[in-house]
Structures are given as C-alpha cells and as structure tokens.
Write a protein that holds these residues in place. Structure first.
Motif, PDB file in Angstrom:
ATOM      1  N   ILE A 115       0.970  -0.993   0.062  1.00 51.76           N
ATOM      2  CA  ILE A 115       0.005   0.009   0.009  1.00 51.76           C
ATOM      3  C   ILE A 115       0.851   1.334   0.018  1.00 51.76           C
ATOM      4  CG2 ILE A 115      -1.727   1.279   1.256  1.00 51.76           C
ATOM      5  CD1 ILE A 115      -2.537  -1.631   2.361  1.00 51.76           C
ATOM      6  N   PRO A 116       0.634   2.080  -0.775  1.00 49.38           N
ATOM      7  CA  PRO A 116       1.602   3.428  -1.167  1.00 49.38           C
ATOM      8  C   PRO A 116       1.758   4.330   0.056  1.00 49.38           C
ATOM      9  CG  PRO A 116      -0.159   3.729  -2.432  1.00 49.38           C
ATOM     10  CD  PRO A 116      -0.398   2.105  -1.897  1.00 49.38           C
ATOM     11  N   THR A 196     -12.583   9.607   3.315  1.00 47.34           N
ATOM     12  CA  THR A 196     -13.617   8.854   4.327  1.00 47.34           C
ATOM     13  C   THR A 196     -14.257   7.505   3.678  1.00 47.34           C
ATOM     14  OG1 THR A 196     -14.210  10.930   5.286  1.00 47.34           O
ATOM     15  CG2 THR A 196     -15.712   9.407   5.791  1.00 47.34           C
ATOM     16  N   GLY A 197     -14.050   6.637   4.026  1.00 43.58           N
ATOM     17  CA  GLY A 197     -14.560   5.200   3.465  1.00 43.58           C
ATOM     18  C   GLY A 197     -15.496   4.465   4.499  1.00 43.58           C
ATOM     19  N   VAL A 249      -5.607   1.887  -2.315  1.00 47.16           N
ATOM     20  CA  VAL A 249      -5.264   2.116  -0.915  1.00 47.16           C
ATOM     21  C   VAL A 249      -6.400   1.532   0.129  1.00 47.16           C
ATOM     22  CG1 VAL A 249      -5.020   3.872   0.693  1.00 47.16           C
ATOM     23  CG2 VAL A 249      -4.130   4.248  -1.387  1.00 47.16           C
ATOM     24  N   MET A 250      -7.771   1.941  -0.265  1.00 43.41           N
ATOM     25  CA  MET A 250      -8.660   1.503   0.634  1.00 43.41           C
ATOM     26  C   MET A 250      -9.103   0.408   0.828  1.00 43.41           C
ATOM     27  SD  MET A 250      -9.142   4.660   2.119  1.00 43.41           S
ATOM     28  CE  MET A 250     -10.392   4.678   2.865  1.00 43.41           C
ATOM     29  N   LEU A 251      -9.382  -0.376  -0.400  1.00 44.06           N
ATOM     30  CA  LEU A 251      -9.878  -1.660  -0.480  1.00 44.06           C
ATOM     31  C   LEU A 251      -8.502  -2.529  -0.265  1.00 44.06           C
ATOM     32  CD1 LEU A 251     -12.114  -1.948  -3.737  1.00 44.06           C
ATOM     33  CD2 LEU A 251     -12.589  -2.806  -1.534  1.00 44.06           C
ATOM     34  N   PRO A 252      -7.352  -2.350  -0.622  1.00 43.35           N
ATOM     35  CA  PRO A 252      -6.084  -3.331  -0.257  1.00 43.35           C
ATOM     36  C   PRO A 252      -6.168  -3.111   1.297  1.00 43.35           C
ATOM     37  CG  PRO A 252      -5.579  -1.997  -2.416  1.00 43.35           C
ATOM     38  CD  PRO A 252      -6.948  -1.398  -1.828  1.00 43.35           C
ATOM     39  N   THR A 253      -6.265  -2.054   2.053  1.00 40.25           N
ATOM     40  CA  THR A 253      -6.034  -2.096   3.431  1.00 40.25           C
ATOM     41  C   THR A 253      -7.203  -2.711   4.387  1.00 40.25           C
ATOM     42  OG1 THR A 253      -5.080   0.157   3.163  1.00 40.25           O
ATOM     43  CG2 THR A 253      -5.809  -0.358   5.409  1.00 40.25           C
ATOM     44  N   VAL A 254      -8.376  -2.770   3.606  1.00 44.85           N
ATOM     45  CA  VAL A 254      -9.584  -3.527   4.279  1.00 44.85           C
ATOM     46  C   VAL A 254      -8.984  -4.852   3.897  1.00 44.85           C
ATOM     47  CG1 VAL A 254     -11.927  -4.075   4.133  1.00 44.85           C
ATOM     48  CG2 VAL A 254     -11.023  -1.760   4.075  1.00 44.85           C
ATOM     49  N   ILE A 267     -15.952   3.156   9.840  1.00 44.84           N
ATOM     50  CA  ILE A 267     -15.272   4.259   9.009  1.00 44.84           C
ATOM     51  C   ILE A 267     -13.737   4.067   8.806  1.00 44.84           C
ATOM     52  CG2 ILE A 267     -14.758   6.554   8.735  1.00 44.84           C
ATOM     53  CD1 ILE A 267     -17.648   7.119   9.846  1.00 44.84           C
ATOM     54  N   LEU A 268     -13.177   3.792   7.923  1.00 47.00           N
ATOM     55  CA  LEU A 268     -11.698   3.812   7.362  1.00 47.00           C
ATOM     56  C   LEU A 268     -11.419   5.141   7.003  1.00 47.00           C
ATOM     57  CD1 LEU A 268      -8.989   2.363   7.860  1.00 47.00           C
ATOM     58  CD2 LEU A 268      -9.583   1.500   5.543  1.00 47.00           C
ATOM     59  N   TYR A 269     -10.741   6.056   7.590  1.00 44.17           N
ATOM     60  CA  TYR A 269     -10.382   7.249   7.364  1.00 44.17           C
ATOM     61  C   TYR A 269      -8.668   7.340   6.791  1.00 44.17           C
ATOM     62  CZ  TYR A 269      -8.172  12.197   8.094  1.00 44.17           C
ATOM     63  OH  TYR A 269      -7.581  13.149   8.092  1.00 44.17           O
ATOM     64  N   GLY A 270      -8.534   7.695   5.422  1.00 41.73           N
ATOM     65  CA  GLY A 270      -7.161   7.921   5.078  1.00 41.73           C
ATOM     66  C   GLY A 270      -6.682   9.066   4.954  1.00 41.73           C
ATOM     67  N   GLY A 271      -5.549   9.486   5.497  1.00 40.70           N
ATOM     68  CA  GLY A 271      -5.045  10.715   5.464  1.00 40.70           C
ATOM     69  C   GLY A 271      -3.958  10.648   4.555  1.00 40.70           C
TER      70      GLY A 271
END
Length: 426
Positions: A115-116, A196-197, A249-254, A267-271
């Motif tokens: 994940i970058p 915000t996911g 980012v979001m899907l690979p992290t989950v 809620i998964l918040y990505g900064g």
C-alpha cells in the motif's frame, strides 16, 4: 430506532445532527454529549471510557445502535464489549482499530501489502533515533506511535529540530504512553487530502474527499492541532484519483486487515499526501475525521443510519449512496493559546445569529452550560460550517457566520480553503 452516540466533540455533534434527520430514529442519547448535541439528543453523564456504564445504559434503554465517535474507546475495545453482549455498535473492533492506535503497526502493514506510503523506522531508544535522524537529514517527520489526539506529529524542517523532537517524545515523554515508540517517517512533498470510507469488511464506499487544516497558524504554519478547519470537496482529489485511491489504498487495506485476522467494519479514514508520483498514505484513522465530519456529513444525502446498518449487516454493496454536489467549509473557533495552555469558562455570544443564517450549521466541540449561558470548555470550541454552490461561496458564508460569534481570546484561522481557492485562480 433508539441510538446512542458516544463522545462529546464536534464530530459527535455532527453525527447527532445527521442521525436526527433519519426517519428511522425515534430517540437519540449522547454520552456524555455537549450543549449543542442536547438539541438533538438526551445527554447522559457517562464518560467515553466508562465501558461498563455504557453497556449497562445501552441494555437498560434498549439501544438499537451505538455510534462511537472518538478513537480512544474504539482502541480500548468498546465495540468488542458491546458485541459480546449482543448489542449492535458502529465502529471497528480493538484489533482492527490498531490501524490508528499504533502507527508502527499501520506502516508495517502498508509495507507488507504494497500500500503506497513512505519509508519509515521505529525506535524506543533515543540514541538510536538520533543516529538515524542524522543519517536521514531533513525535512523529516517524527510521530508518537500511539494515540495523541492529533498532536503527536512533528514535522521537522532541520536536523536540529528533529533531534529536539526525539527528546520531546522519547526523553521528556511529552506525549506520555503514546510516545513509548517513536516513528521516523519520510517527509512526503505534496498536498494533503482526507478520504472517508465506509466499509463492511469486504466492500468500501468512499464519500466526498475533504482537506483538513492541521496547523494552528495561517499559511499552514506552527504546531499541529486536532484540526483548525476543513472543506469539501478537495479539488486535489479528482474523481479519477478518488477511484484510484479506492482501488490502490482503501480496498487493499481492508483486505490486508482481514488477512491478518483483523476484519474491519466502520469508517476507515485515510490521510494522504498527493505527491507528483501519486497518492501516498501518511496515516489511517479508525473513525471519522474531525473537523472533516463537519463538512462531509452535510454533503451526504443518503440516510446515515441506512449506511451504518449496511455496514453492520455486510450489505454495503447493495446500497447506493447519494452525495450533494455543492461544497462545504468549516472554520474552527479555538481558545487563544491552543494547542498549548488556554483558559476556559468564557461566555459565548452570537450563536443564535450565526445559526439563523441560510445553510449554516454551528457544531459544538468544547462548550459547557453554566448558569444558563454557553461557555468555552475546550481548546477547539466551535466548528462553523457553511454549504455553498462552490468552495468560494461556502468559505465566504462560513466566515460571515463566524464573525457573528464572540468570546474572550477567540482565535481562528482566516485562510481555510486557501489551497482550493488558489487552484481556482482566486
């Protein structure tokens, strides 16, 4: 439906306001809540860390859904305790919340799963950390690995500044237990964005991208705070880029969290930093950002309770989420001296005048009621949010409303939204 909101800040006030608009909801409670939330919810005197009392209250009052706002109770396992007794709760488990509670863990996860993000090292020994600072040079970012209320990030422009930051974290213990580990992270050049996911553990739906203003001073200067304002949408995140962030980012992290036995729901918040080489993650949060909540929730047309139920039931892919195509800006009114020492107890005037303006919402973050008067009771006191046809209109409307509100030693940044306005050529 009977809903309990855990928390007392601006994010939780935004939750209370949004949830109160749901036709499904008959009763809202807030623990402990604040004077602004009291308009939408019955406030109960239970702290966010008193899990036993919260569980007892939820069972006694037959709460159908508990919504957890802040990160501390999530990292402490509130969701696990509620689910163990059959109570529905919106927010990730303790194991999943580690994505925010331990920056060392989060960066390790990102590097393991591609994940970058930036390069990093973690230290507990100050001498080791000083040696690496000298090797890395500056600029560089130092972070307390644990939860530090958004203030544990130190952006150091010089090596001397970074060496002093090492001492602040590992020697002086300025951040307490949050600083037991120090993360040295590559400084990434670019513009920040907040993603915000909502996720049910398998699917992710991202709503409008926003941009926080973390530092206390205008021109993005001075120490970090919990956030001095925000706006949405953030034009640095184009629709194409948002789609790329979802996929890279979001899907690979989950999926990575699930693979490690940490299924994530909430809620998964990505900064992120949007660099010349694309988006890079600087942090994940296990909850909705604050003050980002005050700009993204007013632009969410879909019933928030519908989304929370879909997250809980694993049916997020079946729900179509509708967003407002306008813009929102939030200006935070803070106590003078914040994020350092500040005084409280000052009476606040002009709230009614601000709130009667069209498309303006005033969210309470650090207020209390004394003798029938609303007074300051925190570092960040109020978030003044306005919705407009575009960023410029929302910025102007937010500052007009902010001008109606007065209290002693009030401070606010006067350049919220400056990057978006610069992009628009204004």
């Amino acid at each position: 439906m009977r809903v309990l909101i855990v928390g007392k800040g601006g994010r939780e006030h935004a939750f209370a306001w949004k949830i109160s608009r749901s036709p499904k909801v008959s009763r809202i409670y807030a623990a402990p809540g604040n004077p602004g939330m009291a308009r939408h919810a019955a406030c109960v005197d239970i702290g966010v860390d008193d899990v036993d009392a919260l569980v007892e209250f939820a069972r006694r009052e037959r709460i159908d859904l508990t919504v957890v706002g802040p990160e501390d109770p999530l990292a402490g396992g509130l969701t696990d305790r509620f689910e163990a007794v059959g109570l529905r709760v919106f927010g990730p488990s303790k194991k999943a919340a580690r994505i925010e509670a331990d920056k060392d863990f989060a960066l390790g996860l990102m590097h393991r799963y591609g994940i970058p993000t930036g390069r990093y090292r973690t230290f507990t020994d100050p001498d080791d950390a000083r040696g690496s600072v000298a090797d890395w040079g500056a600029p560089v970012v130092l972070k307390a690995s644990g939860l530090a209320a958004g203030k544990g990030v130190l952006v150091c422009r010089t090596v001397d500044e970074a060496l002093r930051a090492v001492d602040r974290v590992l020697v002086d213990r300025e951040f307490g237990a949050a600083g037991e580990k120090l993360v040295l992270m590559e400084y990434l050049e670019g513009e920040e964005a907040s993603i915000t996911g909502f996720t049910d553990g398998e699917h992710v739906v991202c709503i409008v991208p926003s941009q926080d203003h973390k530092t206390i001073g205008e021109g993005d200067t001075g120490p970090n705070t919990g956030g001095m304002g925000a706006y949405a949408p953030a034009p640095v995140v184009t629709p194409e880029m948002q789609d790329s962030i979802l996929k890279r980012v979001m899907l690979p992290t989950v999926k990575a969290l699930a693979a490690e036995g940490r299924p994530y729901r909430g809620i998964l918040y990505g900064g992120l930093i949007i660099t010349e080489n694309g988006p890079r993650v600087i942090e994940f949060n296990c909850r909705l950002g604050d003050p980002e909540a005050q700009v993204v929730l007013p632009l969410l047309k879909t019933d928030l309770v519908d989304i929370m139920e879909a997250v809980s039931e694993g049916t997020l892919k079946d729900l179509e989420i509708e967003l407002d195509d306008r813009a929102a800006t939030c200006v935070v009114l803070a106590s003078g001296g914040y994020p350092g020492a500040y005084d409280t107890g000052y009476s606040i005037s002009g709230l009614e005048e601000a709130e009667t303006r069209d498309d303006v919402l005033v969210f309470h973050a650090g207020t209390a009621r004394h003798g029938g008067t609303t007074v300051t009771d925190g570092g960040r006191v109020l978030g003044v949010t306005a919705v407009g046809e575009n960023i410029r209109a929302s910025v102007e409307r937010a500052y007009e409303a902010t001008g109606e509100i007065q209290f002693e030693n009030a401070y606010f940044r006067r350049d919220i939204g400056h990057r978006a306005l610069e992009r628009a050529g204004n």
